[in-house]
Motif scaffolding. Structure first.
Motif, short mmCIF file in Angstrom:
data_model
loop_
_atom_site.label_atom_id
_atom_site.label_comp_id
_atom_site.label_asym_id
_atom_site.label_seq_id
_atom_site.Cartn_x
_atom_site.Cartn_y
_atom_site.Cartn_z
N VAL A 32 0.86 -1.18 0.00
CA VAL A 32 0.00 0.00 0.00
C VAL A 32 0.90 1.24 0.00
N ARG A 35 1.71 7.56 2.42
CA ARG A 35 1.29 8.96 2.31
C ARG A 35 1.97 9.71 3.43
N ARG A 55 -3.01 3.71 3.83
CA ARG A 55 -4.48 3.66 3.92
C ARG A 55 -4.99 2.27 3.56
N GLY A 57 -7.65 0.57 4.67
CA GLY A 57 -9.08 0.48 4.38
C GLY A 57 -9.39 0.86 2.94
N ASP A 58 -8.80 1.96 2.47
CA ASP A 58 -9.00 2.37 1.08
C ASP A 58 -8.50 1.30 0.12
N ALA A 59 -7.32 0.74 0.42
CA ALA A 59 -6.74 -0.28 -0.45
C ALA A 59 -7.62 -1.53 -0.53
N CYS A 60 -8.38 -1.80 0.52
CA CYS A 60 -9.30 -2.95 0.53
C CYS A 60 -10.67 -2.60 -0.02
N GLY A 61 -10.89 -1.33 -0.38
CA GLY A 61 -12.17 -0.91 -0.94
C GLY A 61 -13.22 -0.58 0.10
N THR A 63 -15.58 1.57 2.45
CA THR A 63 -16.15 2.90 2.27
C THR A 63 -16.83 3.44 3.53
N GLY A 66 -12.51 3.88 7.86
CA GLY A 66 -11.14 3.92 7.40
C GLY A 66 -10.23 3.18 8.37
N ASN A 68 -6.00 3.00 8.91
CA ASN A 68 -4.68 3.45 8.49
C ASN A 68 -3.62 2.80 9.36
N ARG A 143 -16.65 6.91 8.64
CA ARG A 143 -16.69 8.01 7.66
C ARG A 143 -18.13 8.50 7.55
#
Length: 177
Positions: A32, A35, A55, A57-61, A63, A66, A68, A143
């Motif tokens: 991943v 950042r 990130r 959570g973002d990498a796993c999709g 929504t 989150g 990190n 989120r």
């Protein structure tokens, strides 16, 4: 066969046999992208020190919340001291040591310890790394559009009006991007 230190999250294991690359829903945190830095406007951004987020959570999709993986180098801080109107936050320390600063004062957290912050509770908090070694932790939060964050020690509030997030002065004037 892999040889991996149990706290080596985000580091590649030493492979005795080549293993196929993981595919979602699984992933290796080391794959991943990192950042660095902060979204805070100046003069706040430069106060963060060296902080690296992956990130997951973002990498796993994901929504709805989150996740990190954060590495906080010596002298770094997680954020400015803040609290959220709608976001629950949870932090679990994986490696090293951080100092949790909240309305109650300071507490040192080391690997295996955690902290949680319910939405709407005006207990402004952040982490400092005062040690000589990097610290690593997972931060998890939901989120929710319309969540705002308040920073009692600084002329800053973080706003989310449903159309995006931005930093503003406490009187509502937006900081330049």
């Amino acid at each position: 066969m892999y040889h991996r230190h149990p706290t080596a999250i985000g580091r590649r294991p030493t492979a005795v046999h080549d293993m196929p690359r993981l595919t979602l829903p699984a992933l290796d945190p080391a794959d991943v992208p990192e950042r660095r830095g902060s979204l805070y406007p100046e003069p706040f951004r430069s106060r963060m020190g060296d902080r690296v987020k992956r990130r997951l959570g973002d990498a796993c999709g994901l929504t709805r919340f989150g996740v990190n993986l954060v590495t906080l180098d010596p002298g770094g801080q997680s954020a400015l001291r803040h609290w959220h109107t709608l976001e629950d936050e949870f932090v679990y320390v994986l490696e090293g040591e951080v100092v949790l600063v909240s309305e109650a004062g300071e507490q040192t957290l080391s690997a295996g310890m955690c902290a949680g912050y319910p939405a709407g509770k005006r207990d402004a908090h952040h982490f400092l790394n005062r040690s000589a070694a990097p610290a690593r932790y997972l931060e998890i939060g939901n989120r929710i559009d319309g969540d705002n964050a308040f920073y009692p020690d600084d002329d800053l509030m973080w706003c989310n009006d449903g159309n995006g997030e931005y930093g503003a002065h406490k009187d509502g004037r937006r900081y330049p991007k």
